[in-house]
Scaffold this motif. Structure first.
Motif, mmCIF file in Angstrom:
data_model
loop_
_atom_site.group_PDB
_atom_site.id
_atom_site.type_symbol
_atom_site.label_atom_id
_atom_site.label_comp_id
_atom_site.label_asym_id
_atom_site.label_seq_id
_atom_site.Cartn_x
_atom_site.Cartn_y
_atom_site.Cartn_z
ATOM 1 N N ILE A 55 0.837 -1.188 0.000
ATOM 2 C CA ILE A 55 0.000 0.000 0.000
ATOM 3 C C ILE A 55 0.875 1.243 0.000
ATOM 4 C CG2 ILE A 55 -1.798 1.267 1.238
ATOM 5 C CD1 ILE A 55 -2.634 -1.411 2.480
ATOM 6 N N TYR A 56 0.537 2.201 -0.853
ATOM 7 C CA TYR A 56 1.336 3.413 -1.006
ATOM 8 C C TYR A 56 0.443 4.655 -0.937
ATOM 9 C CZ TYR A 56 4.972 0.288 -2.755
ATOM 10 O OH TYR A 56 5.894 -0.720 -2.867
ATOM 11 N N ALA A 57 1.045 5.750 -0.526
ATOM 12 C CA ALA A 57 0.426 7.062 -0.672
ATOM 13 C C ALA A 57 0.871 7.595 -2.028
ATOM 14 C CB ALA A 57 0.869 7.995 0.444
ATOM 15 N N ILE A 58 -0.082 7.977 -2.877
ATOM 16 C CA ILE A 58 0.241 8.411 -4.234
ATOM 17 C C ILE A 58 -0.493 9.701 -4.573
ATOM 18 C CG2 ILE A 58 0.621 6.034 -5.006
ATOM 19 C CD1 ILE A 58 -2.106 6.228 -6.476
ATOM 20 N N CYS A 59 0.032 10.427 -5.561
ATOM 21 C CA CYS A 59 -0.646 11.584 -6.131
ATOM 22 C C CYS A 59 -0.719 11.384 -7.641
ATOM 23 C CB CYS A 59 0.097 12.877 -5.811
ATOM 24 S SG CYS A 59 -0.132 13.457 -4.131
ATOM 25 N N GLN A 60 -1.885 11.682 -8.184
ATOM 26 C CA GLN A 60 -2.107 11.512 -9.616
ATOM 27 C C GLN A 60 -3.064 12.598 -10.089
ATOM 28 O OE1 GLN A 60 -4.281 7.988 -10.584
ATOM 29 N NE2 GLN A 60 -3.610 7.948 -12.713
ATOM 30 N N ASP A 61 -2.610 13.436 -11.000
ATOM 31 C CA ASP A 61 -3.439 14.526 -11.523
ATOM 32 C C ASP A 61 -4.022 15.379 -10.396
ATOM 33 O OD1 ASP A 61 -3.003 13.667 -14.139
ATOM 34 O OD2 ASP A 61 -4.690 12.274 -14.055
ATOM 35 N N GLY A 62 -3.202 15.652 -9.391
ATOM 36 C CA GLY A 62 -3.623 16.505 -8.295
ATOM 37 C C GLY A 62 -4.429 15.811 -7.210
ATOM 38 N N LYS A 68 -3.428 3.688 -1.941
ATOM 39 C CA LYS A 68 -3.830 2.616 -2.844
ATOM 40 C C LYS A 68 -2.815 1.474 -2.809
ATOM 41 C CE LYS A 68 -7.502 4.595 -4.512
ATOM 42 N NZ LYS A 68 -8.864 4.046 -4.321
ATOM 43 N N ARG A 69 -3.291 0.295 -3.171
ATOM 44 C CA ARG A 69 -2.406 -0.843 -3.373
ATOM 45 C C ARG A 69 -1.956 -0.841 -4.828
ATOM 46 N NH1 ARG A 69 -4.236 -6.920 -2.170
ATOM 47 N NH2 ARG A 69 -6.167 -6.031 -2.935
ATOM 48 N N ARG A 100 5.631 -0.303 -18.412
ATOM 49 C CA ARG A 100 5.791 0.739 -17.394
ATOM 50 C C ARG A 100 4.457 1.326 -16.959
ATOM 51 N NH1 ARG A 100 10.114 2.514 -15.588
ATOM 52 N NH2 ARG A 100 9.293 4.625 -15.159
ATOM 53 N N GLN A 101 3.516 0.436 -16.706
ATOM 54 C CA GLN A 101 2.230 0.844 -16.174
ATOM 55 C C GLN A 101 2.020 0.207 -14.799
ATOM 56 O OE1 GLN A 101 -0.495 -0.284 -19.434
ATOM 57 N NE2 GLN A 101 -0.752 1.900 -19.813
ATOM 58 N N ILE A 102 1.066 0.739 -14.048
ATOM 59 C CA ILE A 102 0.732 0.159 -12.753
ATOM 60 C C ILE A 102 -0.779 -0.006 -12.648
ATOM 61 C CG2 ILE A 102 2.730 1.020 -11.481
ATOM 62 C CD1 ILE A 102 1.011 3.278 -10.433
ATOM 63 N N ARG A 103 -1.155 -1.031 -11.900
ATOM 64 C CA ARG A 103 -2.570 -1.227 -11.563
ATOM 65 C C ARG A 103 -2.795 -0.640 -10.182
ATOM 66 N NH1 ARG A 103 -5.515 -5.707 -9.280
ATOM 67 N NH2 ARG A 103 -3.677 -7.034 -9.439
ATOM 68 N N ILE A 104 -3.774 0.245 -10.074
ATOM 69 C CA ILE A 104 -4.100 0.928 -8.822
ATOM 70 C C ILE A 104 -5.334 0.273 -8.242
ATOM 71 C CG2 ILE A 104 -4.682 3.142 -7.775
ATOM 72 C CD1 ILE A 104 -3.289 4.499 -10.160
ATOM 73 N N ASN A 105 -5.179 -0.329 -7.063
ATOM 74 C CA ASN A 105 -6.211 -1.202 -6.508
ATOM 75 C C ASN A 105 -6.690 -0.701 -5.148
ATOM 76 O OD1 ASN A 105 -6.368 -3.775 -4.436
ATOM 77 N ND2 ASN A 105 -7.556 -4.106 -6.286
ATOM 78 N N SER A 106 -8.004 -0.821 -4.906
ATOM 79 C CA SER A 106 -8.605 -0.511 -3.614
ATOM 80 C C SER A 106 -9.115 -1.794 -2.982
ATOM 81 C CB SER A 106 -9.783 0.458 -3.777
ATOM 82 O OG SER A 106 -9.383 1.673 -4.366
ATOM 83 N N PHE A 107 -9.109 -1.858 -1.657
ATOM 84 C CA PHE A 107 -9.690 -3.010 -0.986
ATOM 85 C C PHE A 107 -11.208 -3.015 -1.164
ATOM 86 C CE2 PHE A 107 -5.643 -3.123 1.343
ATOM 87 C CZ PHE A 107 -5.373 -4.470 1.262
ATOM 88 N N ILE A 132 4.419 8.945 -3.058
ATOM 89 C CA ILE A 132 4.913 9.656 -1.879
ATOM 90 C C ILE A 132 5.737 8.716 -0.992
ATOM 91 C CG2 ILE A 132 4.243 10.975 0.168
ATOM 92 C CD1 ILE A 132 1.572 11.555 -1.295
ATOM 93 N N GLY A 133 5.245 7.486 -0.825
ATOM 94 C CA GLY A 133 5.962 6.514 -0.004
ATOM 95 C C GLY A 133 5.073 5.331 0.328
ATOM 96 N N ARG A 134 5.676 4.343 0.977
ATOM 97 C CA ARG A 134 4.957 3.104 1.315
ATOM 98 C C ARG A 134 4.373 3.185 2.718
ATOM 99 N NH1 ARG A 134 6.105 -1.672 3.924
ATOM 100 N NH2 ARG A 134 8.212 -0.946 4.380
ATOM 101 N N VAL A 135 3.136 2.759 2.848
ATOM 102 C CA VAL A 135 2.477 2.709 4.159
ATOM 103 C C VAL A 135 3.034 1.522 4.941
ATOM 104 C CG1 VAL A 135 0.292 2.369 5.368
ATOM 105 C CG2 VAL A 135 0.369 3.785 3.289
ATOM 106 N N PHE A 136 3.545 1.789 6.152
ATOM 107 C CA PHE A 136 4.106 0.698 6.952
ATOM 108 C C PHE A 136 3.369 0.520 8.277
ATOM 109 C CE2 PHE A 136 6.432 4.410 8.453
ATOM 110 C CZ PHE A 136 6.529 4.206 9.823
ATOM 111 N N HIS A 137 2.415 1.422 8.568
ATOM 112 C CA HIS A 137 1.710 1.297 9.838
ATOM 113 C C HIS A 137 0.365 2.004 9.726
ATOM 114 C CE1 HIS A 137 0.970 1.051 14.134
ATOM 115 N NE2 HIS A 137 0.771 2.344 14.179
ATOM 116 N N CYS A 138 -0.643 1.399 10.367
ATOM 117 C CA CYS A 138 -1.975 1.983 10.424
ATOM 118 C C CYS A 138 -2.530 1.751 11.822
ATOM 119 C CB CYS A 138 -2.878 1.328 9.371
ATOM 120 S SG CYS A 138 -4.633 1.763 9.520
#
Length: 227
Positions: A172-179, A184-185, A192-199, A217-223
């Motif tokens: 799971i990562y924090a990402i920014c796309q088009d503002g 997302k996972r 060079r594409q990625i699949r953006i997945n929600s639980f 932005i970075g990888r989520v390591f704790h919630c």
């Protein structure tokens, strides 16, 4: 047997096999085989988060089953001290910035005058060592919306390691796309594409994007969230 524990945890969570398959983006047959003991899921850590059970219990059958039970027992065993900005840091503690939104966290360091109210969270140094993160790379902020439920509930506090931006499938990562900034996972796919997945796949179907158009932005390591 692992399959029996998976079934027990699924029933406790009130989910069906198709529910699990959809939320983890696997086939229904795969989930059925897990519960029959015919296959071991490579997504075991994500399955544990989805079912809200201890990964150690799911693997071995030892210890508490539900994460809430573990958290409550740990709370009983800990002495919790109240603190504010004037409270000195203990020798085994570190502070990291807590932003009021993922948008402010994404802009951290880019806009010097940006005000995030100066809020900070405290963590134990041992916890960071166990997670393999450095405090200067950590930012925290609240999750918003239901796209990552039940793994990351609305309002939960997430901690992100901004030094970990290489995509590892299923993390799971924090990402920014088009503002738009989101949690997302991610999965790498060809060209060079990625699949953006929600639980919460029912309301938030998968998306495909060029990797160059997505800022990680970075990888989520704790919630964490209140029970």
């Amino acid at each position: 047997m692992l399959g029996d524990r998976i079934k027990q945890a699924r029933l406790t969570a009130g989910l069906t096999q198709p529910d699990i398959a959809q939320k983890l983006s696997v086939s229904k047959a795969a989930v059925s085989k897990w519960e029959k003991g015919e296959n071991t899921p490579k997504e075991l850590d994500l399955l544990a988060k989805l079912l809200n059970v201890s990964l150690n219990w799911l693997r071995t059958g030892k210890g508490q089953m539900l994460i809430q039970e573990v958290a409550m027992n740990e709370t009983r065993a800990m002495q919790v001290d109240e603190w504010d900005d004037t409270t000195p840091l203990q020798s085994d503690e570190v502070e990291v910035p807590y932003y009021k939104s993922i948008e402010l966290a994404a802009g951290a360091g880019a806009i010097a005058e940006q005000d995030y109210n100066g809020y900070k969270l405290r963590f134990g140094k041992r916890f960071f060592r166990r997670k393999g993160v450095q405090k200067e790379n950590v930012i925290c902020f609240p999750a918003r919306g239901n796209s990552m439920e039940p793994v990351i509930p609305n309002g939960a506090t997430v901690a992100v390691d901004t030094a970990k931006r290489d995509v590892i499938d299923g993390d799971i990562y924090a990402i920014c796309q088009d503002g738009l900034c989101r949690l997302k996972r991610l999965y790498l796919i060809p060209n060079r594409q990625i699949r953006i997945n929600s639980f919460n796949f029912d309301e938030h179907p998968d998306e495909i994007a060029d990797l160059s158009h997505v800022e990680i932005i970075g990888r989520v390591f704790h919630c964490s969230f209140e029970l």
